[in-house]
Design a protein around this motif. Structure first.
Motif, PDB file in Angstrom:
ATOM      1  N   GLY A   1       0.821  -1.203   0.000  1.00  0.00           N
ATOM      2  CA  GLY A   1       0.000   0.000   0.000  1.00  0.00           C
ATOM      3  C   GLY A   1       0.850   1.244   0.000  1.00  0.00           C
ATOM      4  N   VAL A   2       0.250   2.355  -0.413  1.00  0.00           N
ATOM      5  CA  VAL A   2       0.920   3.657  -0.407  1.00  0.00           C
ATOM      6  C   VAL A   2       0.172   4.563   0.559  1.00  0.00           C
ATOM      7  CG1 VAL A   2       1.504   5.689  -1.763  1.00  0.00           C
ATOM      8  CG2 VAL A   2       1.808   3.420  -2.742  1.00  0.00           C
ATOM      9  N   TRP A   3       0.881   5.078   1.546  1.00  0.00           N
ATOM     10  CA  TRP A   3       0.313   5.954   2.575  1.00  0.00           C
ATOM     11  C   TRP A   3       0.525   7.392   2.126  1.00  0.00           C
ATOM     12  CZ3 TRP A   3       3.059   6.762   7.922  1.00  0.00           C
ATOM     13  CH2 TRP A   3       2.347   7.739   8.657  1.00  0.00           C
ATOM     14  N   THR A   4      -0.541   8.009   1.628  1.00  0.00           N
ATOM     15  CA  THR A   4      -0.434   9.380   1.105  1.00  0.00           C
ATOM     16  C   THR A   4      -1.061  10.411   2.035  1.00  0.00           C
ATOM     17  OG1 THR A   4      -2.494   9.064  -0.133  1.00  0.00           O
ATOM     18  CG2 THR A   4      -0.429   8.581  -1.279  1.00  0.00           C
ATOM     19  N   SER A   5      -2.031  10.037   2.850  1.00  0.00           N
ATOM     20  CA  SER A   5      -2.705  10.981   3.738  1.00  0.00           C
ATOM     21  C   SER A   5      -3.221  10.233   4.950  1.00  0.00           C
ATOM     22  CB  SER A   5      -3.864  11.679   3.011  1.00  0.00           C
ATOM     23  OG  SER A   5      -4.828  10.728   2.585  1.00  0.00           O
ATOM     24  N   GLY A   6      -3.652  10.994   5.970  1.00  0.00           N
ATOM     25  CA  GLY A   6      -4.156  10.370   7.184  1.00  0.00           C
ATOM     26  C   GLY A   6      -3.035   9.891   8.081  1.00  0.00           C
TER      27      GLY A   6
ATOM     28  N   ASP B   1      -4.617   4.649   9.959  1.00  0.00           N
ATOM     29  CA  ASP B   1      -5.561   4.589   8.842  1.00  0.00           C
ATOM     30  C   ASP B   1      -5.014   3.716   7.708  1.00  0.00           C
ATOM     31  OD1 ASP B   1      -7.198   6.291  10.237  1.00  0.00           O
ATOM     32  OD2 ASP B   1      -6.477   8.103   9.236  1.00  0.00           O
ATOM     33  N   SER B   2      -3.743   3.891   7.389  1.00  0.00           N
ATOM     34  CA  SER B   2      -3.158   3.096   6.300  1.00  0.00           C
ATOM     35  C   SER B   2      -3.074   1.626   6.681  1.00  0.00           C
ATOM     36  CB  SER B   2      -1.768   3.642   5.938  1.00  0.00           C
ATOM     37  OG  SER B   2      -0.898   3.561   7.060  1.00  0.00           O
TER      38      SER B   2
ATOM     39  N   GLU C   1     -15.150   5.657   9.687  1.00  0.00           N
ATOM     40  CA  GLU C   1     -14.697   5.552   8.302  1.00  0.00           C
ATOM     41  C   GLU C   1     -15.699   4.755   7.474  1.00  0.00           C
ATOM     42  OE1 GLU C   1     -10.751   4.047   8.029  1.00  0.00           O
ATOM     43  OE2 GLU C   1      -9.899   5.539   9.387  1.00  0.00           O
ATOM     44  N   GLN C   2     -16.307   3.738   8.079  1.00  0.00           N
ATOM     45  CA  GLN C   2     -17.339   2.985   7.374  1.00  0.00           C
ATOM     46  C   GLN C   2     -18.528   3.878   7.032  1.00  0.00           C
ATOM     47  OE1 GLN C   2     -18.512  -0.540   9.478  1.00  0.00           O
ATOM     48  NE2 GLN C   2     -16.629  -1.640   8.993  1.00  0.00           N
ATOM     49  N   LEU C   3     -18.948   4.688   7.993  1.00  0.00           N
ATOM     50  CA  LEU C   3     -20.063   5.597   7.753  1.00  0.00           C
ATOM     51  C   LEU C   3     -19.761   6.556   6.602  1.00  0.00           C
ATOM     52  CD1 LEU C   3     -21.002   6.452  11.456  1.00  0.00           C
ATOM     53  CD2 LEU C   3     -22.467   5.272   9.826  1.00  0.00           C
ATOM     54  N   ALA C   4     -18.550   7.108   6.593  1.00  0.00           N
ATOM     55  CA  ALA C   4     -18.175   8.065   5.547  1.00  0.00           C
ATOM     56  C   ALA C   4     -18.126   7.392   4.176  1.00  0.00           C
ATOM     57  CB  ALA C   4     -16.820   8.687   5.884  1.00  0.00           C
TER      58      ALA C   4
END
Length: 497
Positions: A85-90, A94-95, A370-373
């Motif tokens: 995976g690539v962690w770009t934000s958060g 989260d990643s 995060e599921q809700l969003a």
């Protein structure tokens, strides 16, 4: 007195008296006597005719297990994968949660996860997704673990897919291809299979690759035939793309035809003024379990991502006796491929056309917000933002009480339930009864006993406030929709003088 003769003499006399075919038959008889002059010089064991014609079992070639317990513990060869995976934000958490969800998706697809790595970058590398240096490190991990597939936590462009495969030397797929594979495994209905096939073709069209004959051009058609040409013809890969486009057009027509049948059923429910409730939510949040608990539908329930794809509509009844429909929709997930959103749009219209949405969220999940969003983003894409929503926090029996309190504090219209134990189901049914749209016309009528069908319709389509049986008929005070109110208007009692 009988005379004795040698076996060879008997054979010779038989041959002389029985020429041609009979002689051949005699030579094939099983009781032909053994001759030292002929048979004594043969090497090896001599078999009767039946033994020569029989199948012979060769010892030592059978792989059958003698102990049945060995069969029980033997496992199929699963695809061995490494996640990247690539962690770009958060945040880093989260990643890691996103990669953990990718691992669950891979296991659902039937793979064995060996390792997972995350690369911190401002944005994915345009060539190899994680950068050339990290791609070489990923190749070393693949060699060390013996993996045969790399799964990336994102959607790769065709160029990224090719370049990363060239470096790691094994098959590379992305999150979109993985979800499409799971959908293809779990689709059961004709419409579900057609929608998945359309999404797969939309995904594969820009990613077709050719080599050798796939890049050669076909001969153009000349007027004189033979070697005459009008110019370069289309390549094999262009032919493949054209055929895929033709299949996609056919699939869209088939899905449109299926949509007509679904729309007819919706119109019938609207004509009868039957309210509809749609169950939406993240995959594996317990939507099917909740549907079974509310209606006894008997839908497949499994602790697996995207276990059920085909929408299910069931009849339900509120505590006050009002009839409504309850529809279970396909589960959502973060970064849901837009190909799937487009292909399943006709199915997701159940959410947009409903009168109420039960938004189910897993209360025991590490990141329920995060599921809700993620679900609300897809609901917004299908144009269902104006439909009232109740947040149903499922798995309350396994959730952290502090998490439940936080969710119920942040979501004003929410309720905590457990579809497994039945906790909070009665309160949820009462809340559905309150939140469903109510008929607009309040009327009081005296219906003759000979018109019992109108009384039945009043109970099923309206809200009966009071009911009294008089000598003249059934006196009802109720709220109904305008069409039924027009039919009942003839039975409004005259005012007392």
């Amino acid at each position: 007195m009988t005379s004795s003769s040698s076996p060879s003499q008997d054979t010779q006399s038989f041959a002389q008296n029985h020429p041609d075919g009979l002689r051949a038959d005699a030579l094939m008889e099983e009781d032909v006597a053994w001759s030292h002059e002929v048979d004594g010089e043969r090497d090896g064991d001599q078999f009767d005719r039946s033994e020569r014609a029989a199948l012979r079992r060769v010892a030592g070639l059978s792989t059958e297990l003698e102990d049945v317990t060995e069969v029980e513990y033997r496992q199929l060869r699963l695809e061995r994968v490494v996640l990247v995976g690539v962690w770009t934000s958060g945040t880093a958490t989260d990643s890691e949660n996103s990669l953990a969800e990718l691992a669950a998706l891979a296991e659902t697809a039937g793979a064995l996860v060996l390792d997972g790595v995350i690369q911190r970058r401002d944005k994915p590398d345009a060539a190899t997704y994680i950068g050339s240096g990290k791609a070489n490190e990923l190749r070393d991990i693949v060699l060390e673990t013996g993996a045969d597939t790399v799964i990336c936590d994102g959607e790769l462009s065709p160029g990224q897919l090719i370049h990363l495969e060239d470096v790691v030397k094994v098959k590379v797929i992305d999150r979109t291809a993985l979800i499409l594979d799971i959908f293809a495994q779990h689709a059961k209905s004709r419409e579900g299979k057609a929608q998945v096939a359309l999404a797969q073709m939309q995904y594969m069209l820009p990613r077709l690759r050719g080599w050798g004959q796939s890049l050669s051009r076909q001969m153009g058609g000349g007027k004189g035939g033979g070697l005459a040409t009008r110019g370069p013809g289309e390549t094999k890969i262009e032919t493949d793309r054209r055929r895929i486009r033709e299949k996609m057009a056919k699939m869209r027509r088939e899905i449109a035809d299926m949509k007509v049948g679904r729309e007819i059923k919706r119109q019938e429910r609207r004509r009868n003024k039957v309210p509809s409730v749609a169950i939406a939510g993240y995959t594996n949040a317990g939507k099917s379990s909740l549907l079974n608990r509310l209606t006894g539908a008997g839908v497949l329930v499994q602790n697996e991502l995207f276990a059920t794809l085909d929408p299910t509509v069931r009849r339900a009844e509120t505590p006050s006796g009002r009839i409504y429909t309850l529809a279970d929709t396909v589960g959502f997930v973060r970064h849901l491929p837009h190909h799937l959103v487009e292909a399943f749009r006709s199915t997701m219209e159940e959410v947009g056309d409903s009168d109420l949405i039960l938004h189910v969220v897993d209360g025991s999940h590490p990141a329920p917000e995060e599921q809700l969003a993620a679900v609300r983003e897809v609901v917004r894409d299908v144009g269902a933002t104006k439909v009232p929503e109740i947040v149903v926090i499922n798995k309350a029996d396994a959730a952290d009480p502090l998490v439940l309190q936080r969710l119920m504090r942040n979501e004003k219209r929410s309720i905590a339930v457990s579809a497994r134990t039945g906790q909070g189901i009665a309160e949820l049914l009462a809340l559905i009864d309150v939140e469903l749209p109510h008929p607009s016309v309040e009327i009081e009528v005296l219906v003759p006993y000979t018109l019992g069908r109108l009384v039945a319709r009043a109970h099923s389509e309206g809200e009966v406030i009071s009911e009294e049986h008089t000598p003249e008929g059934t006196l009802l005070k109720l709220r109904v929709h305008e069409e039924l109110a027009a039919e009942l208007a003839a039975y409004v009692p005259a005012p007392a003088v």
